[in-house]
Design a protein around this motif. Sequence first.
Motif, mmCIF file in Angstrom:
data_model
loop_
_atom_site.group_PDB
_atom_site.id
_atom_site.type_symbol
_atom_site.label_atom_id
_atom_site.label_comp_id
_atom_site.label_asym_id
_atom_site.label_seq_id
_atom_site.Cartn_x
_atom_site.Cartn_y
_atom_site.Cartn_z
ATOM 1 N N VAL A 1 0.865 -0.940 -0.364
ATOM 2 C CA VAL A 1 -0.398 -0.648 0.036
ATOM 3 C C VAL A 1 0.645 1.272 0.085
ATOM 4 N N ASN A 2 0.710 2.409 -1.127
ATOM 5 C CA ASN A 2 1.694 2.888 -0.851
ATOM 6 C C ASN A 2 3.367 2.928 -1.652
ATOM 7 N N GLY A 3 3.156 2.066 -1.746
ATOM 8 C CA GLY A 3 4.524 1.362 -2.224
ATOM 9 C C GLY A 3 5.109 0.476 -0.725
ATOM 10 N N LEU A 4 4.773 0.736 -0.086
ATOM 11 C CA LEU A 4 4.822 -0.368 1.632
ATOM 12 C C LEU A 4 4.576 -1.277 1.437
ATOM 13 N N LYS A 5 5.270 -2.901 1.693
ATOM 14 C CA LYS A 5 4.924 -3.865 1.900
ATOM 15 C C LYS A 5 3.514 -3.806 3.257
ATOM 16 N N VAL A 6 2.630 -5.092 2.969
ATOM 17 C CA VAL A 6 1.459 -5.490 4.059
ATOM 18 C C VAL A 6 1.658 -6.291 4.152
ATOM 19 N N PHE B 1 -3.016 -5.735 7.956
ATOM 20 C CA PHE B 1 -3.607 -5.244 6.131
ATOM 21 C C PHE B 1 -4.516 -3.753 6.631
ATOM 22 N N ASN B 2 -5.953 -4.168 7.599
ATOM 23 C CA ASN B 2 -7.378 -2.998 8.359
ATOM 24 C C ASN B 2 -6.278 -2.522 9.291
ATOM 25 N N LYS B 3 -5.112 -2.438 10.183
ATOM 26 C CA LYS B 3 -5.057 -1.155 10.829
ATOM 27 C C LYS B 3 -4.577 -0.569 9.570
ATOM 28 N N ARG B 4 -3.157 -0.740 8.809
ATOM 29 C CA ARG B 4 -2.757 0.092 7.769
ATOM 30 C C ARG B 4 -4.056 0.789 7.041
ATOM 31 N N ILE B 5 -5.745 0.456 6.392
ATOM 32 C CA ILE B 5 -6.562 0.828 6.213
ATOM 33 C C ILE B 5 -6.487 2.567 6.829
ATOM 34 N N ASN B 6 -6.358 1.988 8.065
ATOM 35 C CA ASN B 6 -7.110 3.018 9.004
ATOM 36 C C ASN B 6 -5.800 4.086 8.808
ATOM 37 N N ASP B 7 -4.829 3.958 9.109
ATOM 38 C CA ASP B 7 -3.526 5.574 8.807
ATOM 39 C C ASP B 7 -4.238 6.390 7.770
ATOM 40 N N PHE B 8 -5.586 5.958 6.626
ATOM 41 C CA PHE B 8 -5.880 6.790 5.760
ATOM 42 C C PHE B 8 -7.255 7.443 6.106
ATOM 43 N N LYS B 9 -7.755 8.434 5.987
ATOM 44 C CA LYS B 9 -9.417 8.996 5.837
ATOM 45 C C LYS B 9 -10.041 8.748 4.709
ATOM 46 N N VAL B 10 -11.282 8.796 5.176
ATOM 47 C CA VAL B 10 -12.562 8.432 4.193
ATOM 48 C C VAL B 10 -11.744 9.342 3.188
ATOM 49 N N GLY B 11 -12.138 9.076 1.644
ATOM 50 C CA GLY B 11 -11.736 10.036 0.388
ATOM 51 C C GLY B 11 -10.137 10.048 0.018
ATOM 52 N N ASP B 12 -9.039 9.574 1.139
ATOM 53 C CA ASP B 12 -7.971 9.530 0.081
ATOM 54 C C ASP B 12 -7.982 8.661 -0.693
ATOM 55 N N THR B 13 -7.403 8.915 -1.798
ATOM 56 C CA THR B 13 -6.658 8.186 -2.468
ATOM 57 C C THR B 13 -5.192 7.100 -2.335
ATOM 58 N N ILE B 14 -5.268 5.965 -2.219
ATOM 59 C CA ILE B 14 -4.682 5.217 -2.113
ATOM 60 C C ILE B 14 -3.358 4.056 -3.007
ATOM 61 N N THR B 15 -2.708 3.929 -3.310
ATOM 62 C CA THR B 15 -1.990 3.059 -4.655
ATOM 63 C C THR B 15 -1.792 1.463 -4.012
ATOM 64 N N LEU B 16 -2.347 0.435 -4.515
ATOM 65 C CA LEU B 16 -2.559 -0.563 -4.346
ATOM 66 C C LEU B 16 -1.595 -1.514 -5.415
ATOM 67 N N GLN C 1 -4.897 2.423 -7.847
ATOM 68 C CA GLN C 1 -5.787 3.778 -7.644
ATOM 69 C C GLN C 1 -6.785 3.638 -6.528
ATOM 70 N N VAL C 2 -6.682 3.540 -5.673
ATOM 71 C CA VAL C 2 -8.580 3.968 -5.152
ATOM 72 C C VAL C 2 -8.707 4.860 -3.778
ATOM 73 N N VAL C 3 -9.885 4.852 -4.081
ATOM 74 C CA VAL C 3 -10.504 6.114 -3.656
ATOM 75 C C VAL C 3 -11.265 5.876 -2.230
ATOM 76 N N LEU C 4 -10.456 5.855 -1.808
ATOM 77 C CA LEU C 4 -11.414 5.534 0.348
ATOM 78 C C LEU C 4 -13.080 5.706 0.759
ATOM 79 N N GLY C 5 -13.756 4.429 -0.044
ATOM 80 C CA GLY C 5 -15.001 5.229 0.851
ATOM 81 C C GLY C 5 -15.107 5.502 2.436
ATOM 82 N N ALA C 6 -16.439 4.578 2.838
ATOM 83 C CA ALA C 6 -16.946 5.427 4.426
ATOM 84 C C ALA C 6 -17.758 4.499 4.559
ATOM 85 N N GLN C 7 -17.460 3.774 5.746
ATOM 86 C CA GLN C 7 -18.159 2.889 6.074
ATOM 87 C C GLN C 7 -18.417 2.782 7.735
ATOM 88 N N PRO C 8 -19.649 3.009 8.413
ATOM 89 C CA PRO C 8 -19.560 2.904 10.067
ATOM 90 C C PRO C 8 -18.626 1.943 11.309
#
Length: 603
Positions: A519-524, A529-544, A556-563
């Motif tokens: 994710v963003n060039g760093l090994k997962v 993995f789930n903790k790594r995704i929570n480092d970002f905010k809703v609407g951020d674009t990340i590179t898988l 290139q993925v634009v992160l959505g939102a969930q409760p």
Amino acid sequence: MKISGLSMLSLTSLLTLGIWSHAIAEVHYQIDLSTPEHHMAKVRAVFPQTRAGDFTVNLPVWRTGRYEVLPLADGVRLFEARDATGKLLPWQRTATGEWQVTLAQPTNVTISYQLYANELGKRVRHIDATHAFLDASGVFMYSPEFRQQPLTVALKVPENWNSYSGLTRVAKQQFTAANYDVLVDSPIETGISQQRSFAADGKHYQLVIWGEGNYNPEQIVSDLQKVTAASQTIWDGYPFDNYLFMVHATNGARGATEHINSTVIQTPRFNFRERKDYLRFISTAAHEFIHTWNVKAYRPAGLVPYRYQQENMTPLLWMAEGSTSYFQNQLLLRAGVMTAQEFLEDLAKRIDANQHNPGRGIQSVAASSLNQWTSTGGDYATNNSVNIYAEGYMASLALDFSLLQETHLNASYRDVHKRLYREFRLPKGYSVNDVQLILKQLSGRDYHDWWQQHVDSPMTLDFPSLLAHAGLQLNYGKDSKVEPYLGITLGDGLQLSRVAKDSPAWQAGVGAGDELVAVNGLKVTADGFNKRINDFKVGDTITLTLFSNDTLVTRQVVLGAQPSGKLQLQSLKKVSHNQKAFFKAWLGIDWPFDDKGNFKSLS
């Protein structure tokens, strides 16, 4: 190893001398389990005299309770057929589960074959050094010509084994049945096991447990007594006098299957102590027990009579299975085995799963019923399908609430099944029109349009409005917050088992089977993995970075939102007398919340 049971020689002698009652009319089966440690048995069947020509015997290609074609005949070897004098008869395989024997003259026919049985999880046949579980659909061949004839089954087993079945016992290791349909729906459990007997509401029950585990037989018996008696909150009367619960405490097999007056339940041997695990077990027991009425006493016309050599198509499998799922925890709740809080937690979990299933916008529950025979699961199925259990549950919930509203709480979905049991007992079968007529008679409303919207079309339920009738609301708790959403499910390691349709990952071109690398060039890692995704905010674009078909790619993925948190069912802030009355008419218990919306103490 000492062996008990009727010998092959004595069986033949009794038939020859005519000592056995109704010998000419009966079919006689024997299974020799002398070497169970090799998962092998020898099966023999003697059929009454029949005319010259082709004589057909079949092994079913599916078993009742599992609507899927299975390769059951693959466990058969060394097939032979002999006439009344013991002479070998010519035969040929004419279909997957069919053997055709040629008879030059009228004669009785004896067939024999070797059977391999090492398929515990399919609940068809399993033999080892400690027991044998025998479902006739994968064990005993039948002749269509004699399918309705009475029969006997004799077992040759190790001396310390005990045998149990819903069949009629005539000796320690011998049973009888009115016909093959009864045999195929009355499996036999034989071996080394624990046994308990109990009574409830004038009916007699047995609990047989094979395998060691952390279960408490006395607790199971106590709860089963309550659950079985609670059945009369739905139906009037019982279709049996005796009932057998067979439990397999195993090393991983999980599932259950209903039969005429018995069930087999498989669960990991140490999944009894924790409350959530025990509830799963006792809820499964309730599910299979309900099937004694819903499916075994009455069922859709497409399943009447069973056709063992082909699929049995019906758009009403959701009523057979999904409605049973709908009633199972209600039975526990009414019996006092499950609390209101536990019931509503389970319902919230089901609603959450429904809302996160993309397939609910694609497939109707009626179409799912017809598709059940070829359903294979997986990513495509999840994104484009519903299943008869989960979606059938929701259709049952919607129908129940509709009836309660239309009749001002005077009729419910329970009354539909009460009528089906009273008016469509086997050998009758019910149709869609029959169900709609019952609905109209109960409510005065024509349910054709409702059926078209909720059953024949993909169903969309407004859960907030629906549940408000019972004074309930959905939320994720006061501490819930919005967190980033990708829409993938990890399978083996970092390989994706599922990508939710229309999710951020789906829209970016990520597919099931792809393997995550970075994710963003760093090994997962899979664990992180789930903790790594929570480092970002809703609407951020990340590179898988992924391997897709063994090729390294980036997306290139634009992160959505969930409760965050779990979906919960809670009391509305203000609940009326009518809403509380609706709740009680629905579930049969008083309003479980106090004035502050907390669950009342059970003390």
